[in-house]
Design a protein around this motif. Structure first.
Motif, PDB file in Angstrom:
ATOM      1  N   GLU A 183       0.471 -17.117 -10.919  1.00  0.00           N
ATOM      2  CA  GLU A 183      -0.556 -17.928 -10.274  1.00  0.00           C
ATOM      3  C   GLU A 183      -1.238 -17.210  -9.114  1.00  0.00           C
ATOM      4  N   ASP A 184      -0.559 -16.284  -8.480  1.00  0.00           N
ATOM      5  CA  ASP A 184      -1.115 -15.639  -7.293  1.00  0.00           C
ATOM      6  C   ASP A 184      -1.821 -14.330  -7.649  1.00  0.00           C
ATOM      7  N   SER A 185      -2.578 -13.809  -6.703  1.00  0.00           N
ATOM      8  CA  SER A 185      -3.204 -12.509  -6.875  1.00  0.00           C
ATOM      9  C   SER A 185      -2.231 -11.417  -6.421  1.00  0.00           C
ATOM     10  N   PHE A 186      -2.525 -10.180  -6.802  1.00  0.00           N
ATOM     11  CA  PHE A 186      -1.652  -9.055  -6.479  1.00  0.00           C
ATOM     12  C   PHE A 186      -2.463  -7.945  -5.833  1.00  0.00           C
ATOM     13  N   ASP A 187      -1.856  -7.314  -4.834  1.00  0.00           N
ATOM     14  CA  ASP A 187      -2.519  -6.255  -4.078  1.00  0.00           C
ATOM     15  C   ASP A 187      -2.314  -4.883  -4.705  1.00  0.00           C
ATOM     16  N   LEU A 188      -1.243  -4.734  -5.474  1.00  0.00           N
ATOM     17  CA  LEU A 188      -0.966  -3.473  -6.171  1.00  0.00           C
ATOM     18  C   LEU A 188      -0.346  -3.814  -7.521  1.00  0.00           C
ATOM     19  N   VAL A 189      -0.871  -3.193  -8.564  1.00  0.00           N
ATOM     20  CA  VAL A 189      -0.330  -3.356  -9.912  1.00  0.00           C
ATOM     21  C   VAL A 189       0.015  -1.975 -10.455  1.00  0.00           C
ATOM     22  N   ALA A 191      -5.696  -8.071 -18.571  1.00  0.00           N
ATOM     23  CA  ALA A 191      -4.923  -9.222 -18.086  1.00  0.00           C
ATOM     24  C   ALA A 191      -4.737  -9.196 -16.575  1.00  0.00           C
ATOM     25  N   VAL A 192      -4.577  -7.999 -15.995  1.00  0.00           N
ATOM     26  CA  VAL A 192      -4.283  -7.928 -14.556  1.00  0.00           C
ATOM     27  C   VAL A 192      -5.540  -7.844 -13.703  1.00  0.00           C
ATOM     28  N   LEU A 193      -6.646  -7.384 -14.269  1.00  0.00           N
ATOM     29  CA  LEU A 193      -7.856  -7.238 -13.456  1.00  0.00           C
ATOM     30  C   LEU A 193      -8.293  -8.557 -12.810  1.00  0.00           C
ATOM     31  N   PRO A 194      -8.229  -9.697 -13.512  1.00  0.00           N
ATOM     32  CA  PRO A 194      -8.635 -10.962 -12.878  1.00  0.00           C
ATOM     33  C   PRO A 194      -7.721 -11.407 -11.740  1.00  0.00           C
ATOM     34  N   ILE A 195      -6.465 -10.936 -11.725  1.00  0.00           N
ATOM     35  CA  ILE A 195      -5.547 -11.356 -10.663  1.00  0.00           C
ATOM     36  C   ILE A 195      -5.369 -10.272  -9.599  1.00  0.00           C
ATOM     37  N   LEU A 196      -6.203  -9.246  -9.656  1.00  0.00           N
ATOM     38  CA  LEU A 196      -6.178  -8.205  -8.635  1.00  0.00           C
ATOM     39  C   LEU A 196      -6.906  -8.715  -7.405  1.00  0.00           C
ATOM     40  N   GLU A 245     -11.219   6.233 -21.579  1.00  0.00           N
ATOM     41  CA  GLU A 245     -12.661   6.094 -21.776  1.00  0.00           C
ATOM     42  C   GLU A 245     -13.121   4.679 -21.417  1.00  0.00           C
ATOM     43  N   LYS A 246     -12.282   3.701 -21.733  1.00  0.00           N
ATOM     44  CA  LYS A 246     -12.599   2.306 -21.393  1.00  0.00           C
ATOM     45  C   LYS A 246     -12.748   2.140 -19.879  1.00  0.00           C
ATOM     46  N   VAL A 247     -11.801   2.683 -19.127  1.00  0.00           N
ATOM     47  CA  VAL A 247     -11.846   2.571 -17.673  1.00  0.00           C
ATOM     48  C   VAL A 247     -13.025   3.361 -17.111  1.00  0.00           C
ATOM     49  N   ARG A 248     -13.229   4.563 -17.637  1.00  0.00           N
ATOM     50  CA  ARG A 248     -14.349   5.394 -17.163  1.00  0.00           C
ATOM     51  C   ARG A 248     -15.691   4.680 -17.313  1.00  0.00           C
ATOM     52  N   ASP A 249     -15.849   3.925 -18.407  1.00  0.00           N
ATOM     53  CA  ASP A 249     -17.126   3.286 -18.711  1.00  0.00           C
ATOM     54  C   ASP A 249     -17.223   1.846 -18.211  1.00  0.00           C
ATOM     55  N   ASP A 250     -16.217   1.376 -17.485  1.00  0.00           N
ATOM     56  CA  ASP A 250     -16.187  -0.008 -17.022  1.00  0.00           C
ATOM     57  C   ASP A 250     -16.928  -0.131 -15.687  1.00  0.00           C
ATOM     58  N   PRO A 251     -18.078  -0.812 -15.646  1.00  0.00           N
ATOM     59  CA  PRO A 251     -18.834  -0.914 -14.396  1.00  0.00           C
ATOM     60  C   PRO A 251     -18.162  -1.786 -13.338  1.00  0.00           C
ATOM     61  N   ARG A 252     -17.088  -2.479 -13.717  1.00  0.00           N
ATOM     62  CA  ARG A 252     -16.400  -3.360 -12.774  1.00  0.00           C
ATOM     63  C   ARG A 252     -15.518  -2.597 -11.792  1.00  0.00           C
ATOM     64  N   VAL A 253     -15.208  -1.327 -12.122  1.00  0.00           N
ATOM     65  CA  VAL A 253     -14.200  -0.614 -11.349  1.00  0.00           C
ATOM     66  C   VAL A 253     -14.656   0.794 -10.989  1.00  0.00           C
ATOM     67  N   GLU A 254     -13.929   1.380 -10.013  1.00  0.00           N
ATOM     68  CA  GLU A 254     -14.004   2.809  -9.720  1.00  0.00           C
ATOM     69  C   GLU A 254     -12.591   3.354  -9.813  1.00  0.00           C
ATOM     70  N   GLN A 255     -12.457   4.607 -10.171  1.00  0.00           N
ATOM     71  CA  GLN A 255     -11.132   5.149 -10.440  1.00  0.00           C
ATOM     72  C   GLN A 255     -11.066   6.647 -10.131  1.00  0.00           C
TER      73      GLN A 255
END
Length: 211
Positions: free
Chosen positions: A125-131, A146-151, A186-196
């Protein structure tokens, strides 16, 4: 690993030493488990501990406990009121982890959940600061989603094994785990929601944050 063995050994020798209680866990893992190399080991363990020390997360989620080495490394650096939830699908691995967690000074900070990780994540139920994701490689894409929405807003996802001993850079390597990890990267590299940023620590670790 990714770097030359002599360089890996040098880096380990010049990092903080592995605590005795982790050495005991490592020895039992090598004795009882078929694939003890799944354990993050002292160098990456110190890296994870340093991340927690720097970020001071209140809540940490680990996908893939194995025998508890990484969970204990991170829990040792949590603030006193911090919490770490770790998920393990293999009952035998979970049993080893639970024994070592129970006798550690940080047992009250760690909640070990046994069963499929996706089911466990859905119940949180809670958010997480590190996954920290370190589980079956073909499932990485699903764990990530699954974890991106609770980050939490300033949270970080650390993903292990992203280089697959360098196999991801070799198109001829078509092993299932390598193919899955190549697709994940490749999925993460092309995901505009994140930086990595992808790091060449051990078998490769990618740190991901919201864009």
């Amino acid at each position: 690993m990714i770097v030359r063995p002599k360089v890996e050994a040098y880096a380990e020798e010049h990092s903080a030493p592995e605590p005795a209680w982790l050495t005991d866990l490592a020895e039992e893992t090598r004795k009882l488990c078929d694939l003890p190399q799944m354990m993050v080991g002292p160098l990456e363990g110190r890296f994870l501990a340093m991340l927690v020390h720097m970020f001071r997360p209140q809540r940490v989620l680990e996908v893939g406990t194995f025998t508890g080495y990484s969970a204990l490394c991170m829990a040792a650096e949590l603030p006193p009121d911090g919490k770490l939830v770790t998920c393990e699908i293999d009952p035998a691995h979970a049993e080893i982890a639970q024994r070592h967690i129970a006798k550690s000074p940080w047992a009250d900070r760690i909640e070990l959940r046994t069963g499929p990780a996706l089911e466990q994540i859905k119940s949180l139920e809670d958010s997480f600061d590190l996954v920290f994701i370190d589980a079956d490689k073909t499932g990485y894409g699903r764990y990530y989603e699954a974890v991106l929405p609770i980050l939490s807003e300033r949270g970080v996802i650390a993903v292990d094994n992203v280089l697959q001993f360098g196999g991801v850079a070799n198109p001829q390597d078509q092993k299932p785990d390598t193919v899955a990890m190549r697709e994940f990267n490749e999925k993460v590299r092309d995901d505009p929601r994140v930086e990595q940023v992808m790091l060449t620590i051990r078998e490769g670790v990618t740190l991901i944050r919201r864009a």
